[in-house]
Design a protein around this motif. Structure first.
Motif, PDB file in Angstrom:
ATOM      1  N   ALA A  85       1.037  -1.144   0.058  1.00  0.00           N
ATOM      2  CA  ALA A  85      -0.108  -0.051   0.119  1.00  0.00           C
ATOM      3  C   ALA A  85       0.899   1.441   0.114  1.00  0.00           C
ATOM      4  O   ALA A  85       1.724   1.142   0.725  1.00  0.00           O
ATOM      5  N   PRO A  86       0.609   2.437  -0.881  1.00  0.00           N
ATOM      6  CA  PRO A  86       1.300   3.533  -0.735  1.00  0.00           C
ATOM      7  C   PRO A  86       1.137   4.229   0.590  1.00  0.00           C
ATOM      8  O   PRO A  86       0.060   4.307   1.160  1.00  0.00           O
ATOM      9  N   SER A  87       2.125   4.518   1.171  1.00  0.00           N
ATOM     10  CA  SER A  87       1.967   4.965   2.400  1.00  0.00           C
ATOM     11  C   SER A  87       3.286   5.591   2.868  1.00  0.00           C
ATOM     12  O   SER A  87       4.181   5.774   2.219  1.00  0.00           O
ATOM     13  N   GLN A  88       3.184   6.171   4.271  1.00  0.00           N
ATOM     14  CA  GLN A  88       4.153   6.664   4.902  1.00  0.00           C
ATOM     15  C   GLN A  88       5.173   6.012   5.071  1.00  0.00           C
ATOM     16  O   GLN A  88       6.610   6.325   4.931  1.00  0.00           O
ATOM     17  N   GLU A  89       5.139   4.573   5.094  1.00  0.00           N
ATOM     18  CA  GLU A  89       5.979   3.676   5.382  1.00  0.00           C
ATOM     19  C   GLU A  89       6.915   3.534   4.179  1.00  0.00           C
ATOM     20  O   GLU A  89       8.366   3.503   4.363  1.00  0.00           O
ATOM     21  N   ILE A  90       6.509   3.571   3.021  1.00  0.00           N
ATOM     22  CA  ILE A  90       7.377   3.646   1.683  1.00  0.00           C
ATOM     23  C   ILE A  90       8.172   4.673   1.836  1.00  0.00           C
ATOM     24  O   ILE A  90       9.501   4.647   1.489  1.00  0.00           O
ATOM     25  N   MET A  91       7.432   5.988   2.000  1.00  0.00           N
ATOM     26  CA  MET A  91       8.136   7.171   2.185  1.00  0.00           C
ATOM     27  C   MET A  91       9.433   7.120   2.983  1.00  0.00           C
ATOM     28  O   MET A  91      10.285   7.667   2.853  1.00  0.00           O
TER      29      MET A  91
ATOM     30  N   TRP B 231      10.277  17.220   5.634  1.00  0.00           N
ATOM     31  CA  TRP B 231       9.011  17.028   5.376  1.00  0.00           C
ATOM     32  C   TRP B 231       7.720  17.803   6.159  1.00  0.00           C
ATOM     33  O   TRP B 231       6.726  17.453   5.921  1.00  0.00           O
ATOM     34  N   ARG B 232       8.405  18.932   6.723  1.00  0.00           N
ATOM     35  CA  ARG B 232       7.450  19.786   7.357  1.00  0.00           C
ATOM     36  C   ARG B 232       7.148  20.727   6.476  1.00  0.00           C
ATOM     37  O   ARG B 232       7.881  21.441   5.919  1.00  0.00           O
ATOM     38  N   GLU B 233       5.606  20.728   6.020  1.00  0.00           N
ATOM     39  CA  GLU B 233       5.291  21.504   5.056  1.00  0.00           C
ATOM     40  C   GLU B 233       5.325  22.964   5.338  1.00  0.00           C
ATOM     41  O   GLU B 233       5.604  23.720   4.357  1.00  0.00           O
ATOM     42  N   GLU B 234       5.279  23.525   6.389  1.00  0.00           N
ATOM     43  CA  GLU B 234       5.310  24.876   6.713  1.00  0.00           C
ATOM     44  C   GLU B 234       6.642  25.553   6.883  1.00  0.00           C
ATOM     45  O   GLU B 234       7.021  26.587   6.922  1.00  0.00           O
ATOM     46  N   TYR B 235       7.801  24.324   6.684  1.00  0.00           N
ATOM     47  CA  TYR B 235       9.102  24.708   6.686  1.00  0.00           C
ATOM     48  C   TYR B 235       9.503  25.286   5.214  1.00  0.00           C
ATOM     49  O   TYR B 235       9.439  24.611   4.502  1.00  0.00           O
ATOM     50  N   GLU B 236      10.257  26.641   5.431  1.00  0.00           N
ATOM     51  CA  GLU B 236      10.839  27.015   4.073  1.00  0.00           C
ATOM     52  C   GLU B 236      11.931  26.363   3.690  1.00  0.00           C
ATOM     53  O   GLU B 236      12.975  26.840   4.769  1.00  0.00           O
ATOM     54  N   LEU B 237      12.227  26.056   2.567  1.00  0.00           N
ATOM     55  CA  LEU B 237      13.448  25.550   2.020  1.00  0.00           C
ATOM     56  C   LEU B 237      13.795  26.446   1.131  1.00  0.00           C
ATOM     57  O   LEU B 237      13.443  26.713   0.043  1.00  0.00           O
ATOM     58  N   LEU B 238      15.069  27.319   1.448  1.00  0.00           N
ATOM     59  CA  LEU B 238      15.448  28.517   0.786  1.00  0.00           C
ATOM     60  C   LEU B 238      17.054  28.290   0.289  1.00  0.00           C
ATOM     61  O   LEU B 238      17.561  29.154  -0.284  1.00  0.00           O
ATOM     62  N   ASN B 239      17.812  27.406   1.157  1.00  0.00           N
ATOM     63  CA  ASN B 239      19.265  27.410   0.977  1.00  0.00           C
ATOM     64  C   ASN B 239      19.796  26.712  -0.321  1.00  0.00           C
ATOM     65  O   ASN B 239      19.274  25.473  -0.489  1.00  0.00           O
TER      66      ASN B 239
ATOM     67  N   LYS C 188      -1.019  12.644   1.569  1.00  0.00           N
ATOM     68  CA  LYS C 188      -1.010  12.383   3.202  1.00  0.00           C
ATOM     69  C   LYS C 188      -0.150  11.014   3.098  1.00  0.00           C
ATOM     70  O   LYS C 188       0.152  10.119   3.944  1.00  0.00           O
ATOM     71  N   TRP C 189       1.528  11.117   2.385  1.00  0.00           N
ATOM     72  CA  TRP C 189       2.210  10.110   2.536  1.00  0.00           C
ATOM     73  C   TRP C 189       3.526  10.561   3.179  1.00  0.00           C
ATOM     74  O   TRP C 189       4.382   9.809   3.292  1.00  0.00           O
ATOM     75  N   ALA C 190       3.504  11.631   3.825  1.00  0.00           N
ATOM     76  CA  ALA C 190       4.952  12.221   4.400  1.00  0.00           C
ATOM     77  C   ALA C 190       5.207  11.593   5.643  1.00  0.00           C
ATOM     78  O   ALA C 190       4.347  11.147   6.483  1.00  0.00           O
ATOM     79  N   PRO C 191       6.460  11.004   5.522  1.00  0.00           N
ATOM     80  CA  PRO C 191       6.894  10.267   6.663  1.00  0.00           C
ATOM     81  C   PRO C 191       7.137  11.191   7.917  1.00  0.00           C
ATOM     82  O   PRO C 191       7.444  12.571   7.654  1.00  0.00           O
ATOM     83  N   ASP C 192       7.493  10.253   9.087  1.00  0.00           N
ATOM     84  CA  ASP C 192       7.903  11.337  10.192  1.00  0.00           C
ATOM     85  C   ASP C 192       9.321  11.428  10.221  1.00  0.00           C
ATOM     86  O   ASP C 192       9.904  10.482  10.573  1.00  0.00           O
ATOM     87  N   MET C 193       9.686  12.667  10.285  1.00  0.00           N
ATOM     88  CA  MET C 193      11.243  12.800  10.146  1.00  0.00           C
ATOM     89  C   MET C 193      11.977  12.582  11.182  1.00  0.00           C
ATOM     90  O   MET C 193      13.108  12.018  11.578  1.00  0.00           O
ATOM     91  N   GLU C 194      11.485  12.670  12.297  1.00  0.00           N
ATOM     92  CA  GLU C 194      11.907  12.507  13.729  1.00  0.00           C
ATOM     93  C   GLU C 194      12.284  11.015  13.941  1.00  0.00           C
ATOM     94  O   GLU C 194      13.419  10.419  14.325  1.00  0.00           O
ATOM     95  N   THR C 195      11.463  10.080  13.384  1.00  0.00           N
ATOM     96  CA  THR C 195      11.701   8.633  13.486  1.00  0.00           C
ATOM     97  C   THR C 195      12.907   8.234  12.519  1.00  0.00           C
ATOM     98  O   THR C 195      13.763   7.599  13.071  1.00  0.00           O
ATOM     99  N   ILE C 196      12.976   8.811  11.411  1.00  0.00           N
ATOM    100  CA  ILE C 196      13.857   8.561  10.422  1.00  0.00           C
ATOM    101  C   ILE C 196      15.200   9.021  10.971  1.00  0.00           C
ATOM    102  O   ILE C 196      16.198   8.324  10.654  1.00  0.00           O
ATOM    103  N   LEU C 197      15.169  10.175  11.481  1.00  0.00           N
ATOM    104  CA  LEU C 197      16.540  11.010  12.055  1.00  0.00           C
ATOM    105  C   LEU C 197      17.078  10.095  13.037  1.00  0.00           C
ATOM    106  O   LEU C 197      18.302   9.540  13.128  1.00  0.00           O
ATOM    107  N   GLU C 198      16.356   9.207  13.971  1.00  0.00           N
ATOM    108  CA  GLU C 198      16.567   8.576  15.039  1.00  0.00           C
ATOM    109  C   GLU C 198      17.248   7.364  14.467  1.00  0.00           C
ATOM    110  O   GLU C 198      18.290   6.812  14.867  1.00  0.00           O
TER     111      GLU C 198
END
Length: 153
Positions: A11-17, A49-57, A137-147
């Protein structure tokens, strides 16, 4: 006598992402060193993956491009769609999801084709892709990935 065929579908999901992001990010440290990027670049990746975070760099775009090269996902003309398809499948996506992800990346590439600076173009493609993933609605949880990444290092 009938034969019951069960089709197992991922299933397409956060898990794949989650798996894709972790796999892609495995080249981060190497690219950070090669490009001599400061620690501030980590902030952009932690918040990607935080939508409100501006990527400018611009350097973030350079780092993403470097990581894509490390995974052999680029050609001289841009993203190598077949290799991206294979990369997504190797991280848990089925054929349909892999095609969908490649299509999204391709659409983002086309909509940013006029950006002359390769690093900025890559950053814009990455932002466009992030938006499309959030729409599904597939965005993964970055905190888990980073850990997990920090545990692997």
């Amino acid at each position: 006598m009938g034969v019951l065929v069960q089709v197992c579908r991922v299933a397409p999901s956060q898990e794949i992402m989650h798996k894709l992001t972790k796999g892609f990010a495995s080249a981060f440290e190497q690219c950070k060193q090669e490009l001599n990027l400061g620690d501030n670049i980590m902030q952009d990746f932690m918040n990607y993956w935080r939508e409100e975070y501006e990527l400018l760099n611009r350097d973030t775009g350079c780092a993403i491009m470097c990581m894509a090269q490390k995974h052999d996902l680029l050609t001289e003309d841009g993203i190598h769609h077949e290799k991206v398809h294979g990369f997504t499948k190797s991280h848990g996506a089925d054929d349909e999801v892999a095609k969908q992800l490649v299509t999204m990346i391709h659409e983002c590439e086309k909509s940013n084709a006029g950006v002359p600076d390769e690093c900025m173009k890559t950053l814009e493609v990455a932002k466009c892709f992030r938006t499309k993933i959030h729409e599904l609605k597939w965005a993964p949880d970055m905190e888990t990935i980073l850990e997990e990444i920090m545990t692997d290092i």
